[in-house]
Design a protein around this motif. Structure first.
Motif, PDB file in Angstrom:
ATOM      1  N   PHE A 152       9.597  -4.265   2.695  1.00 50.50           N
ATOM      2  CA  PHE A 152      10.964  -4.500   2.211  1.00 50.50           C
ATOM      3  C   PHE A 152      11.570  -3.202   1.698  1.00 50.50           C
ATOM      4  N   ILE A 153      12.886  -3.221   1.541  1.00 51.20           N
ATOM      5  CA  ILE A 153      13.670  -2.108   0.994  1.00 51.20           C
ATOM      6  C   ILE A 153      14.603  -2.710  -0.046  1.00 51.20           C
ATOM      7  N   PHE A 154      14.813  -1.970  -1.126  1.00 49.66           N
ATOM      8  CA  PHE A 154      15.738  -2.474  -2.144  1.00 49.66           C
ATOM      9  C   PHE A 154      16.551  -1.324  -2.731  1.00 49.66           C
ATOM     10  N   VAL A 155      17.690  -1.700  -3.298  1.00 45.71           N
ATOM     11  CA  VAL A 155      18.553  -0.773  -4.032  1.00 45.71           C
ATOM     12  C   VAL A 155      18.901  -1.444  -5.349  1.00 45.71           C
ATOM     13  N   TYR A 156      18.644  -0.717  -6.450  1.00 43.37           N
ATOM     14  CA  TYR A 156      18.930  -1.254  -7.771  1.00 43.37           C
ATOM     15  C   TYR A 156      20.007  -0.387  -8.420  1.00 43.37           C
ATOM     16  N   SER A 157      21.097  -1.031  -8.836  1.00 41.96           N
ATOM     17  CA  SER A 157      22.210  -0.343  -9.485  1.00 41.96           C
ATOM     18  C   SER A 157      22.129  -0.596 -10.986  1.00 41.96           C
ATOM     19  N   ALA A 164      18.616   3.292  -7.938  1.00 45.34           N
ATOM     20  CA  ALA A 164      17.214   3.462  -7.566  1.00 45.34           C
ATOM     21  C   ALA A 164      17.003   2.884  -6.176  1.00 45.34           C
ATOM     22  N   PHE A 165      16.335   3.641  -5.319  1.00 44.65           N
ATOM     23  CA  PHE A 165      16.088   3.227  -3.943  1.00 44.65           C
ATOM     24  C   PHE A 165      14.579   3.097  -3.751  1.00 44.65           C
ATOM     25  N   GLY A 166      14.166   1.918  -3.289  1.00 38.96           N
ATOM     26  CA  GLY A 166      12.753   1.680  -3.048  1.00 38.96           C
ATOM     27  C   GLY A 166      12.510   1.301  -1.603  1.00 38.96           C
ATOM     28  N   GLN A 176       0.831  -1.208   0.000  1.00 38.01           N
ATOM     29  CA  GLN A 176       0.000   0.000   0.000  1.00 38.01           C
ATOM     30  C   GLN A 176       0.862   1.254   0.000  1.00 38.01           C
ATOM     31  N   TYR A 177       2.016   1.170   0.643  1.00 39.64           N
ATOM     32  CA  TYR A 177       2.917   2.333   0.737  1.00 39.64           C
ATOM     33  C   TYR A 177       4.246   1.948   0.096  1.00 39.64           C
ATOM     34  N   PHE A 178       4.573   2.642  -0.992  1.00 41.99           N
ATOM     35  CA  PHE A 178       5.723   2.285  -1.805  1.00 41.99           C
ATOM     36  C   PHE A 178       6.272   3.584  -2.390  1.00 41.99           C
ATOM     37  N   VAL A 179       7.559   3.888  -2.122  1.00 39.91           N
ATOM     38  CA  VAL A 179       8.191   5.093  -2.675  1.00 39.91           C
ATOM     39  C   VAL A 179       9.442   4.681  -3.422  1.00 39.91           C
ATOM     40  N   LEU A 180       9.746   5.458  -4.469  1.00 36.61           N
ATOM     41  CA  LEU A 180      10.894   5.173  -5.321  1.00 36.61           C
ATOM     42  C   LEU A 180      11.686   6.458  -5.525  1.00 36.61           C
ATOM     43  N   GLY A 181      12.973   6.428  -5.155  1.00 36.22           N
ATOM     44  CA  GLY A 181      13.850   7.577  -5.330  1.00 36.22           C
ATOM     45  C   GLY A 181      15.025   7.240  -6.208  1.00 36.22           C
ATOM     46  N   ILE A 182      15.405   8.187  -7.062  1.00 35.27           N
ATOM     47  CA  ILE A 182      16.482   7.970  -8.020  1.00 35.27           C
ATOM     48  C   ILE A 182      17.654   8.884  -7.671  1.00 35.27           C
TER      49      ILE A 182
END
Length: 921
Positions: free
Chosen positions: A175-180, A168-170, A155-161
């Motif tokens: 959960f939390i993720f980092v995509y390179s 990309a940081f989610g 329900q709550y999901f944010v994405l920062g670049i």
């Protein structure tokens, strides 16, 4: 209860639990495809491109990205591309994001698979839409990574670049993720590994660099009552750490009086100033924004805050830095009870020294209003590094306010469709812009002007006596706002309305101690001249005494005495020829009487006051008039006399011409229209005259009838400094009825304010009937009449201050509604003469008799009291001087009274024979 019953209840409970779990974990997005405020930001932008994600088109059957490439301008329709979600699955995209200073034109997005059974694991994904710097609407590639761990709908999901677009940081609830991007590596971990003490619901994220990541959201306050606490976290990222995202510090809103129970309220907004590192936080659930900074020891510190009242919520729905010191704040107004939308605006604030100052302007505004195809409900805002502001509305339209150079402001074409790019428009006269930005031109302060020659600054007006209001376009003489009125205070009746009192007061006073005292009062005083004559009489009496007592034997002395006595006995009005001294006194009486007759004649003709053109110089009081007045207020519901009704009919048929001056504006006559409002519609009224000279727009039009409502429409957004409303009408005279010419003007202006775009003026007219009674009984009553106005306005609503101008002025025209009506009463003035001709004659004769009687009493007192005393003193001091002379005997023999003596006058005769002093006088 039996064992079977217990088993049946347990089976039903387990069934309900399973259904509840299935319902909770399943999620479909069909109801959110047209909701552009659900789950995350649907717009993103930088200086290379602007992207919007649309989960459905107008027909709700196609999903696509809309991308606009730089250079951004109003002709960017050729720079746009549309691309559908080119994947096999049906996707619902939560949000879209781009780096602020990317090395590649890539678009990041995140969401879930929309297959109606989203309880399946691996439904959440993150994707990259790869584009090229050269416009190629068919050359897009997609890269989508699905999360394979056991996570359900978020329900709550944010994405920062990261600004360069490399990471990309989610952050979600679970959960939390980092995509390179470079290494295509994907690191994911459970949220409880980052914060273990509370449940965090992220609502906003912004990434300045890999070591400066800020996320905002709500945490469980531990009360287990469904309420949560707003909090902002500061993270650092180190890919060698486990987990790689570490909390450095946090800031919590400490006022817990607010309750955040509605999921609609669980939203916050964030943005970071690239230059100062200051963080702007919007919590629209409490109608507040906060300015935070990071201290040297990496602690979040609150610098200042600002709220928008407690009546509504929605202030701070979106925040965006436009440059180092200007920030934009999206302000929605929703009611707390029903969450009903009221309004949407974007406020621009100047932020200096850690303080959020008052708003400098807002959008939509008078210079840049929303296009016709846009919804009035604004959902979010995003800024680009160069200061462009992207605005998203409720139905998915976007507009881009591009920064303009000094002297210009953004302008939006009302007929444009999404995406709409603003155009630079030169500041109109009366406004200026001294810096670059997306905010509108601002009004010149009071005492300054801008004629339109240089729109980057305002020049100071040359004189403080000139009319230079807020937003002045020129220096206008203050006579343009002169007040013209025909309404006069009806005179009060004099203190005395009896002519005999007025006559006596003016005859027997030398001067007054009031404002009219002076040489003039002394010169025209009858008593003064009577005293002068009395002094001359005393001189003559003194001369006679000298001849009598000091030259008794001189023949010439006796001759002079006989002659003087003979002459003045003939003028004796007091003693009827008995005393020569009475003749001297009679001259004073004649002076008073002559003055009284002259005064009465002049006073008689000081009527009526309408015909008097000079002062009453014959009296000490120059305002003296032969008139008394009465005034009354009478209802029109009460029947009037025939004469008054005739006067009413003439007034009711008078034709009105309205004159309106719009002062200190440059609106041309071609932008003016006048409409007549009726119950069944409206019709246009032709202008009788129109001109714009000296920055004054003057219009005139004839009213078809008296009780009327008209609208004056000015199709322009130019500021107007002041207003003057007037009315005129021709005079008319029919017999003894006279209708006066109508001519009045009422000015309206407020210091440090400019005219509002919507204003109303109520003009109420009152009949004034003047009835003048004739001076003689054979005369005819005269009637005169006119209308007097009463304006009913609210200057606080009619004029706007600097802040109110940008807050409430967002129309493309100015509309003045003028309502003309008649009051339910009329004023009746009656003028009557104090004294008519017969009264004057009677009172003059009465005054003559009074004067004679007054002097007669004086002589009687003199004869009975003064003369015996003088005779007694004379006998004691000079007995020889009182011998009876031949002249005295002659007087006895020739006196007319002596010849007419009667028997009852014997005592008087004996007295005169023995009283030589009496014989002498």
């Amino acid at each position: 209860m039996s064992t079977y019953s217990h088993r049946l209840l347990i089976l039903k409970a387990l069934t309900l639990f399973v259904v509840f779990i299935h319902t909770t974990n399943s999620y479909t997005f069909s109801s959110y495809t047209s909701d552009y405020d659900a789950f995350g930001l649907k717009i993103a932008g930088n200086d290379q491109l602007i992207v919007e994600v649309l989960n459905s088109d107008a027909n709700y059957n196609q999903q696509y990205f809309r991308i606009s490439y730089a250079p951004h301008n109003n002709s960017s329709t050729n720079q746009q591309c549309f691309t559908t979600y080119k994947v096999a699955e049906s996707l619902y995209i939560y949000m879209v994001a781009v780096g602020r200073h990317p090395t590649a034109t890539s678009v990041f997005f995140a969401g879930e698979i929309d297959d109606g059974i989203s309880n399946d694991n691996g439904s959440t994904f993150i994707g990259i839409l790869n584009t090229t710097s050269v416009i190629n609407c068919v050359g897009y590639t997609y890269s989508i990574t699905y999360l394979t761990d056991a996570y359900y709908h978020q329900q709550y999901f944010v994405l920062g670049i990261e600004p360069r677009g490399q990471h990309a940081f989610g952050i979600t609830e679970e959960f939390i993720f980092v995509y390179s991007v470079d290494s295509s590596s994907f690191v994911l971990w459970n949220s409880n590994e980052t914060w273990t003490t509370s449940h965090f619901m992220p609502t906003a994220i912004v990434v300045q660099n890999a070591s400066f990541i800020v996320a905002a959201g709500y945490t469980d306050n531990g009360l287990l009552d469904g309420t949560n606490t707003p909090v902002v976290y500061l993270f650092s990222w180190n890919q060698s750490n486990k987990p790689p995202l570490t909390i450095i510090s946090n800031w919590t809103y400490v006022d817990q009086t607010q309750q955040y129970r509605s999921t609609h309220s669980y939203k916050m907004s964030l943005d970071i100033n690239d230059a100062t590192g200051q963080i702007l936080v919007g919590i629209h659930a409490i109608n507040k924004i906060f300015l935070l900074s990071v201290s040297v020891n990496n602690q979040l510190t609150q610098l200042s805050s600002r709220d928008n009242g407690l009546r509504y919520y929605g202030y701070g729905k979106g925040v965006a830095w436009l440059n180092d010191s200007i920030a934009a704040v999206l302000t929605n107004k929703y009611t707390f009870d029903s969450q009903t939308w009221i309004s949407s605006n974007v406020y621009f604030y100047e932020i200096n020294n850690g303080t959020i100052n008052s708003e400098i302007s807002l959008f939509p505004n008078i210079q840049a209003s929303l296009p016709d195809s846009f919804s009035s409900v604004l959902l979010n805002i995003v800024s680009t590094p160069t200061g462009a502001l992207i605005v998203l509305d409720q139905i998915g339209n976007i507009l881009i306010l591009l920064p303009t150079s000094p002297g210009y402001s953004p302008f939006l074409n009302q007929s444009s469709t999404s995406p709409v790019f603003s155009m630079p428009a030169v500041c109109m006269p009366g406004t200026y812009s001294s810096h670059s930005g997306v905010d509108p031109c601002i009004l010149c302060p009071q005492g300054t002007k801008n004629t339109g020659n240089d729109t980057t600054l305002c020049s100071v007006c040359s004189s403080s006596t000139l009319f230079c209001p807020l937003g002045a376009v020129a220096e206008v003489n203050e006579t343009a706002l002169a007040h013209v009125s025909q309404a006069q205070t009806y005179p009060d009746s004099p203190e005395s309305t009896q002519f005999d009192d007025i006559l006596l007061q003016n005859m027997f006073t030398i001067g007054q101690t009031g404002p009219h005292w002076g040489t003039h009062c002394l010169i025209i005083s009858p008593l003064f001249w009577a005293l002068i004559v009395s002094v001359m009489a005393l001189v003559i009496i003194t001369f006679m005494c000298v001849l009598k007592f000091f030259l008794p034997k001189d023949p010439r002395s006796k001759k002079w005495q006989r002659g003087i006595r003979r002459v003045f006995r003939q003028t004796d009005l007091v003693g009827e020829g008995e005393f020569w001294v009475g003749g001297l006194a009679s001259f004073s009486i004649m002076v008073l009487v002559c003055f009284a007759y002259a005064f009465s004649n002049l006073y008689l003709h000081r009527y009526p006051i309408e015909r008097l053109t000079t002062n009453s110089n014959f009296a000490c009081d120059p305002t003296i008039r032969n008139a008394k007045f009465t005034t009354s207020l009478q209802s029109l519901a009460v029947p009037v006399t025939t004469d008054e009704q005739n006067m009413f009919n003439i007034l009711n048929n008078q034709q009105f011409t309205v004159h309106i001056d719009f002062v200190n504006t440059q609106i041309p006559c071609t932008n003016v229209a006048v409409e007549l409002l009726k119950g069944f519609g409206q019709s246009e009224i032709d202008l009788a005259a129109c001109s714009n000279e000296g920055s004054i727009l003057s219009i005139a039009f004839v009213l078809p009838y008296q009780g009327i409502t008209v609208q004056i429409i000015l199709n322009s957004i130019s500021p107007i400094g002041g207003l003057r409303v007037g009315m005129s009408g021709d005079e008319l005279e029919i017999g003894s009825y006279s209708m006066q010419q109508l001519q009045f003007y009422e000015p309206f202006s407020v210091p440090a304010s400019t005219l509002a775009q919507t204003l109303a003026i109520s003009l109420q007219l009152t009949k004034v009937i003047n009835r003048t009674e004739p001076l003689s009984d054979s005369g005819e009553e005269e009637y005169s009449a006119l209308w007097i106005p009463t304006f009913q306005v609210n200057l606080n609503e009619m004029f706007l201050t600097y802040n109110d101008y940008f807050r409430y002025s967002n129309l493309t025209q100015t509309t003045l509604t003028l309502t003309v009506s008649e009051t339910a009463f009329f004023i009746k003035n009656v003028q009557q003469p104090i004294a008519k001709e017969a009264d004057i004659i009677f009172y003059c004769l009465l005054f003559t008799i009074v004067c004679l009687e007054i002097f007669g009493i004086i002589f009687l007192c003199f004869k009975l009291l003064v003369i015996p005393m003088i005779n007694f003193v004379a006998k004691r001091t000079c007995p020889t001087a009182l011998e009876v002379s031949n002249d005295d005997k002659e007087k006895e023999e020739t006196s007319p009274n002596r010849k007419k003596k009667k028997l009852d006058d014997k005592f008087h005769e004996l007295y005169n024979n023995t009283n030589t002093t009496a014989d002498y006088f």
